[in-house]
Design an enzyme around this catalytic site. Structure first.
Site, PDB file in Angstrom:
ATOM      1  N   TYR A  30      72.635 -75.591 -50.225  1.00  0.00           N
ATOM      2  CA  TYR A  30      74.074 -75.675 -49.605  1.00  0.00           C
ATOM      3  C   TYR A  30      74.316 -76.861 -48.651  1.00  0.00           C
ATOM      4  O   TYR A  30      73.259 -77.721 -48.471  1.00  0.00           O
ATOM      5  CB  TYR A  30      74.484 -74.500 -48.978  1.00  0.00           C
ATOM      6  CG  TYR A  30      74.021 -74.089 -47.360  1.00  0.00           C
ATOM      7  CD1 TYR A  30      72.515 -73.903 -47.370  1.00  0.00           C
ATOM      8  CD2 TYR A  30      74.485 -74.447 -46.484  1.00  0.00           C
ATOM      9  CE1 TYR A  30      71.951 -74.022 -45.902  1.00  0.00           C
ATOM     10  CE2 TYR A  30      74.203 -74.659 -45.030  1.00  0.00           C
ATOM     11  CZ  TYR A  30      72.824 -74.128 -44.906  1.00  0.00           C
ATOM     12  OH  TYR A  30      72.208 -74.009 -43.560  1.00  0.00           O
ATOM     13  N   LYS A 144      68.006 -77.935 -47.766  1.00  0.00           N
ATOM     14  CA  LYS A 144      69.002 -77.104 -47.039  1.00  0.00           C
ATOM     15  C   LYS A 144      68.968 -76.090 -47.907  1.00  0.00           C
ATOM     16  O   LYS A 144      70.046 -76.007 -48.796  1.00  0.00           O
ATOM     17  CB  LYS A 144      70.242 -77.959 -46.751  1.00  0.00           C
ATOM     18  CG  LYS A 144      71.103 -77.436 -45.638  1.00  0.00           C
ATOM     19  CD  LYS A 144      72.053 -78.249 -45.228  1.00  0.00           C
ATOM     20  CE  LYS A 144      73.211 -77.772 -44.288  1.00  0.00           C
ATOM     21  NZ  LYS A 144      72.675 -77.085 -43.330  1.00  0.00           N
ATOM     22  N   GLU A 176      63.273 -78.351 -34.451  1.00  0.00           N
ATOM     23  CA  GLU A 176      64.777 -78.333 -34.231  1.00  0.00           C
ATOM     24  C   GLU A 176      65.394 -76.991 -33.816  1.00  0.00           C
ATOM     25  O   GLU A 176      64.724 -76.283 -33.406  1.00  0.00           O
ATOM     26  CB  GLU A 176      65.515 -78.643 -35.781  1.00  0.00           C
ATOM     27  CG  GLU A 176      64.833 -77.645 -36.649  1.00  0.00           C
ATOM     28  CD  GLU A 176      65.423 -78.198 -38.165  1.00  0.00           C
ATOM     29  OE1 GLU A 176      66.528 -78.753 -38.361  1.00  0.00           O
ATOM     30  OE2 GLU A 176      64.921 -77.478 -39.018  1.00  0.00           O
ATOM     31  N   LEU A 200      65.407 -80.120 -40.811  1.00  0.00           N
ATOM     32  CA  LEU A 200      66.570 -80.705 -41.821  1.00  0.00           C
ATOM     33  C   LEU A 200      66.958 -82.068 -41.012  1.00  0.00           C
ATOM     34  O   LEU A 200      67.226 -82.236 -39.915  1.00  0.00           O
ATOM     35  CB  LEU A 200      67.746 -79.773 -41.645  1.00  0.00           C
ATOM     36  CG  LEU A 200      68.712 -80.043 -42.356  1.00  0.00           C
ATOM     37  CD1 LEU A 200      68.379 -79.651 -44.027  1.00  0.00           C
ATOM     38  CD2 LEU A 200      69.996 -79.584 -42.275  1.00  0.00           C
TER      39      LEU A 200
HETATM   40  N1  PDD Z   1      73.335 -76.284 -40.129  1.00  0.00           N
HETATM   41  N2  PDD Z   1      68.982 -78.083 -38.462  1.00  0.00           N
HETATM   42  C1  PDD Z   1      69.415 -77.061 -39.217  1.00  0.00           C
HETATM   43  C2  PDD Z   1      68.030 -75.856 -39.617  1.00  0.00           C
HETATM   44  C3  PDD Z   1      70.793 -76.703 -39.804  1.00  0.00           C
HETATM   45  O1  PDD Z   1      71.082 -75.447 -40.270  1.00  0.00           O
HETATM   46  C4  PDD Z   1      71.584 -77.687 -39.330  1.00  0.00           C
HETATM   47  C5  PDD Z   1      73.154 -77.575 -39.517  1.00  0.00           C
HETATM   48  C6  PDD Z   1      71.375 -78.920 -38.669  1.00  0.00           C
HETATM   49  C7  PDD Z   1      72.133 -80.012 -38.314  1.00  0.00           C
HETATM   50  O2  PDD Z   1      72.567 -80.678 -39.431  1.00  0.00           O
HETATM   51  P1  PDD Z   1      73.963 -81.449 -39.433  1.00  0.00           P
HETATM   52  O3  PDD Z   1      74.134 -82.374 -38.588  1.00  0.00           O
HETATM   53  O4  PDD Z   1      73.696 -82.198 -40.993  1.00  0.00           O
HETATM   54  O5  PDD Z   1      74.976 -80.610 -39.511  1.00  0.00           O
HETATM   55  C8  PDD Z   1      69.691 -79.094 -38.335  1.00  0.00           C
HETATM   56  C9  PDD Z   1      74.791 -76.085 -40.647  1.00  0.00           C
HETATM   57  C10 PDD Z   1      75.987 -76.640 -39.792  1.00  0.00           C
HETATM   58  C11 PDD Z   1      74.790 -74.502 -40.932  1.00  0.00           C
HETATM   59  O6  PDD Z   1      73.969 -74.161 -41.460  1.00  0.00           O
HETATM   60  O7  PDD Z   1      75.966 -73.945 -40.834  1.00  0.00           O
END
Ligand code: PDD
Length: 286
Positions: A30, A144, A176, A200
């Protein structure tokens, strides 16, 4: 209005067969893409990361970039809010239950929109709380994946402790958050863990480092030991939905002064300015 397998419809009418491999195995990937003033932010970077996730699970991308652009823009236009976050989801489709890939299934594609709310004044003034936990996820956290059970359990640990994020430690080092990237500040230097298969590659993470470069904020990308996290002057979390947020309590202890730090506030201002001036923001700053 949502999109499901070639059709636009109200979410109440959307149905997926129970044998969808997303439902049975969590076999899919996703993306979450913010849209500000109805303009998709960093779309190319999100589509690039989607391609990486799809390649990693050996699933052919069902659409090319221009088809994704069209679909995503129709969703943004078809929903009420000026600021939205778009969730898109691709699974290996519907097939008789068998772990091995089905020989010829059609991927399921689902896109929806939710309102993207600006961080509350309380969060901007006071920051949020986090706890730490052992990172017990698999070792392909760069994908993801929709299989989010470990992230769900880890996030719930934070909620149960009256905190809003769980910061993860693997072999003594910061990776993270359960759904965010984490930065710390020590001695006025912004520190970021290096991208690897253990985290991620955050799109907001990239924006923060570009803003730091463009504004001469000193930063280093290096492994961060748990003890450096525990004694950091500032901690911040970033994501497409939460932007940049100060973590002001960690495991019930104040972080630095216990108030959002100077560097975090500066980056929040820079991010706000960047997203409101460039809107689409596809072009990296550096
Ligand atoms: N998640 N690390 C993880 C495990 C995440 O699920 C996310 C973001 C990030 C930050 O990535 P980005 O800056 O590209 O949003 C880091 C999204 C927002 C979610 O699962 O809803």
């Amino acid at each position: 209005m949502i999109y499901l397998n070639g059709k636009f419809m109200p979410i109440e009418e959307a149905c997926v067969p129970v044998l969808d491999r997303g439902f049975i195995f969590g076999d899919g990937v996703y993306e979450v893409i913010p849209a500000y003033s109805r303009k998709l932010f960093r779309l190319e970077s999100h589509l690039h990361r989607l391609q990486h996730s799809l390649d990693s699970i050996r699933l052919t991308n069902p659409y090319n970039n221009s088809q994704w652009h069209d679909l995503l823009e129709k969703i943004v236009v078809g929903n009420d809010n000026e600021d939205q976050y778009i969730y898109l989801h691709v699974t290996r489709g519907v097939a008789k239950r068998d772990h091995a890939f089905p020989p010829n299934s059609t991927p399921t594609v689902f896109i929806m929109s939710n309102p993207l709310l600006a961080p509350s004044q309380d969060l901007l003034t006071n920051g949020c709380s986090a706890i730490t936990a052992i990172d017990n996820r698999w070792i392909r956290c760069d994908i993801k994946s929709i299989s989010l059970l470990p992230n769900v359990l880890l996030r719930q640990m934070a909620i149960d402790a009256n905190a809003s994020e769980t910061i993860l430690i693997r072999d003594g080092f910061l990776t993270e958050g359960s759904a965010s990237s984490i930065f710390i500040v020590r001695d006025n230097v912004l520190l970021a863990p290096p991208k690897s298969h253990l985290m991620l590659p955050g799109i907001t993470y990239d924006v923060v480092l570009e803003l730091a470069t463009a504004n001469h904020i000193p930063y280093r990308i290096r492994e961060i030991h748990e003890e450096e996290l525990q004694s950091a002057d500032e901690i911040m979390l970033t994501s497409s939905t939460r932007e940049i947020m100060a973590v002001t309590r960690l495991n019930d202890n104040p972080v630095g002064t216990g108030r959002p730090g100077k560097l975090c506030q500066r980056l929040q201002q820079l991010y706000h300015h960047y997203k409101t001036t460039t809107m689409r923001g596809d072009t990296p700053l550096s």
